[in-house]
Write an enzyme that holds these catalytic residues in place. Structure first.
Site, PDB file in Angstrom:
ATOM      1  N   ARG A 122       0.744  -1.247  -0.108  1.00 43.61           N
ATOM      2  CA  ARG A 122      -0.081  -0.044   0.125  1.00 43.61           C
ATOM      3  C   ARG A 122       0.976   1.308  -0.129  1.00 43.61           C
ATOM      4  O   ARG A 122       1.554   1.293   0.921  1.00 43.61           O
ATOM      5  CB  ARG A 122      -0.774   0.039   1.403  1.00 43.61           C
ATOM      6  N   HIS A 149      -7.459   0.626  -6.525  1.00 40.48           N
ATOM      7  CA  HIS A 149      -7.693  -0.231  -5.318  1.00 40.48           C
ATOM      8  C   HIS A 149      -8.436  -1.462  -5.883  1.00 40.48           C
ATOM      9  O   HIS A 149      -9.782  -1.901  -5.653  1.00 40.48           O
ATOM     10  CB  HIS A 149      -8.335   0.481  -4.184  1.00 40.48           C
ATOM     11  N   GLN A 152     -10.210  -4.001  -3.427  1.00 34.33           N
ATOM     12  CA  GLN A 152     -11.374  -3.263  -2.962  1.00 34.33           C
ATOM     13  C   GLN A 152     -12.673  -3.728  -4.224  1.00 34.33           C
ATOM     14  O   GLN A 152     -13.639  -4.213  -3.568  1.00 34.33           O
ATOM     15  CB  GLN A 152     -11.364  -1.691  -2.889  1.00 34.33           C
ATOM     16  N   ASP A 246     -17.209   7.343  -1.369  1.00 32.69           N
ATOM     17  CA  ASP A 246     -15.822   7.153  -0.662  1.00 32.69           C
ATOM     18  C   ASP A 246     -15.591   8.345   0.072  1.00 32.69           C
ATOM     19  O   ASP A 246     -16.506   9.314  -0.216  1.00 32.69           O
ATOM     20  CB  ASP A 246     -14.825   6.653  -1.811  1.00 32.69           C
ATOM     21  N   CYS A 286     -16.495   1.780   0.755  1.00 31.39           N
ATOM     22  CA  CYS A 286     -15.384   0.932   1.013  1.00 31.39           C
ATOM     23  C   CYS A 286     -14.868   1.234   2.575  1.00 31.39           C
ATOM     24  O   CYS A 286     -14.264   0.111   3.160  1.00 31.39           O
ATOM     25  CB  CYS A 286     -14.030   1.383   0.243  1.00 31.39           C
ATOM     26  N   ARG A 314     -13.635  -8.419   1.544  1.00 33.58           N
ATOM     27  CA  ARG A 314     -12.106  -8.277   1.206  1.00 33.58           C
ATOM     28  C   ARG A 314     -11.128  -9.493   1.704  1.00 33.58           C
ATOM     29  O   ARG A 314     -10.370  -9.811   0.685  1.00 33.58           O
ATOM     30  CB  ARG A 314     -11.793  -7.004   2.158  1.00 33.58           C
TER      31      ARG A 314
HETATM   32  N1   CP Z   1     -11.282  -0.068   2.619  1.00 30.28           N
HETATM   33  C1   CP Z   1     -10.036   0.034   2.863  1.00 30.28           C
HETATM   34  O1   CP Z   1      -9.188  -0.383   2.072  1.00 30.28           O
HETATM   35  O2   CP Z   1      -9.718  -0.060   4.031  1.00 30.28           O
HETATM   36  P1   CP Z   1      -8.564   0.221   5.090  1.00 30.28           P
HETATM   37  O3   CP Z   1      -7.986   1.669   4.527  1.00 30.28           O
HETATM   38  O4   CP Z   1      -8.846   0.184   6.420  1.00 30.28           O
HETATM   39  O5   CP Z   1      -7.677  -0.973   4.525  1.00 30.28           O
HETATM   40  N1  NVA Z   2     -10.043   6.962  -1.252  1.00 29.42           N
HETATM   41  C1  NVA Z   2      -9.625   6.498  -0.231  1.00 29.42           C
HETATM   42  C2  NVA Z   2      -9.735   4.829   0.053  1.00 29.42           C
HETATM   43  C3  NVA Z   2      -9.321   4.375   1.438  1.00 29.42           C
HETATM   44  C4  NVA Z   2      -9.770   2.736   1.638  1.00 29.42           C
HETATM   45  C5  NVA Z   2      -8.175   6.668   0.173  1.00 29.42           C
HETATM   46  O1  NVA Z   2      -7.412   6.633  -0.646  1.00 29.42           O
HETATM   47  O2  NVA Z   2      -7.800   7.189   1.478  1.00 29.42           O
END
Ligand code: CP
Ligand code: NVA
Length: 329
Positions: A122, A149, A152, A246, A286, A314
């Site tokens: 990540r 993502h 997701q 989101d 999400c 997930r």
């Molecule tokens: N939806 C998602 O990716 O959640 P986190 O940021 O908690 O991993």
């Molecule tokens: N769009 C959000 C998603 C988090 C799971 C971010 O990038 O922070």
């Protein structure tokens, strides 16, 4: 005599048929076909229904989890999921020191591949994950970048498959994303295009999906019997069977909170907005959610909200990805 631990897998750019094959990376849904998505959904359903069939599948395999940003769902789903597949994971906290700062991303990958069978990352910049994948001889999974993502989106697809009558039943169904056209939105729209949905992305001017990516999504939708459209008018949500949103301020955009809050204020998913969707419309997010901003309590806590199903899924969908990439299913 010296012996070295030889990396076993050689990732490729993606199979010609758009399937997720053993040894390949999973960085985006861009290289996945409808059959590839269906395959992962079907394997997820199997792993969810009959977990004991896969309880030793990753025995002897270690997975590296590199996180530059906070996470609840992604980290938990990978750690618990890998454990349930009989594998082992090690979490590397890069919240303070970003990848590439202490040593090059390439050197980092070339160390990790000597101990780990797969790398989950990540990162802020998608380019960092691409560098990891280029340098690494073991498969890499994108666990969220600024661009996409994909993990997701697989869970979102499985959730819709479960609630709307199956994979083929999604074709022609209207789904709407209301909010920021970045990582989560792009991956969701790509998945819905492969499902042949009527997909609409509703975002304030300047926050929609980039034009060249929209063109790719539209082409995928058309090729799979669907439609893709976008606009800034919330009335485009009319008749949608599912409404997704989101956060307005993604990780890494914190400096623009005030501007974004002003721009997104008319795009809050509340009861009034949901009243224009189908009567039995599902609500997706999400998570994490900023309650009272992009979504109200009454919507996220309503019976049609499937946000915790998405969270659970997930794990099942990520397990399907791991099984395919490691050639264990
Ligand atoms: N939806 C998602 O990716 O959640 P986190 O940021 O908690 O991993
Ligand atoms: N769009 C959000 C998603 C988090 C799971 C971010 O990038 O922070």
């Amino acid at each position: 005599m010296t012996t070295t631990l030889k990396p076993i897998a050689m990732p490729t750019a993606g199979s010609p048929a758009g399937l997720l094959e053993a040894g390949t990376d999973f960085l985006s849904l861009r290289t996945l076909s409808r059959d590839g998505l269906r395959d992962l959904v079907e394997l997820s359903l199997l792993a969810k229904a009959e977990p004991s069939r896969f309880s030793k599948a990753l025995s002897g395999t270690s997975v590296a989890l590199l996180f530059e940003k906070a996470s609840l769902r992604t980290r938990a789903a990978f750690e618990v999921g890998i454990n349930r597949l009989g594998g082992h994971s090690v979490y590397f906290d890069h919240n303070a020191g970003r990848l590439g700062e202490r040593e090059s991303v390439s050197d980092y990958a070339k160390n990790l591949e000597r101990w780990f069978g797969l790398i989950v990352a990540r990162t802020y910049r998608h380019a960092t994950i691409e560098k990891l994948a280029d340098a690494s001889s073991v498969p890499v999974i994108n666990a969220l970048s600024d661009a996409s993502h994909p993990c997701q989106a697989l869970a979102d697809t499985l959730t819709l498959v479960e609630h709307l009558g199956g994979f083929d039943a999604l074709r022609g169904q209207k789904v709407a994303f209301v909010g920021d056209g970045n990582n989560v939105c792009v991956s969701f729209a790509r998945a819905m295009a492969l499902c042949g949905c009527e997909t609409v992305v509703i975002a304030p001017e300047g926050y929609g999906i980039e034009d060249d990516i929209q063109a790719e999504i539209r082409a995928a939708a058309n090729a799979n019997g669907g439609v893709f459209e976008s606009g800034a008018d919330v009335s485009l949500v009319s008749g949608a069977r599912a409404v997704y949103t989101d956060v307005w301020v993604s990780m890494g955009h914190e400096e623009s909170v005030a501007t974004r809050t002003r721009a997104f204020e008319p795009y809050r998913v509340d009861s009034s907005l949901m009243s224009h969707a189908a009567d039995d419309a599902l609500f997706l997010h999400c998570l994490p959610a900023k309650r009272g901003l992009e979504v109200t309590d009454e919507v996220i806590d309503a019976p049609g909200s499937v946000v915790f199903d998405q969270a659970e899924n997930r794990m099942h969908t990520q397990n399907a990805v791991l099984l395919r990439q490691l050639g264990k299913a």
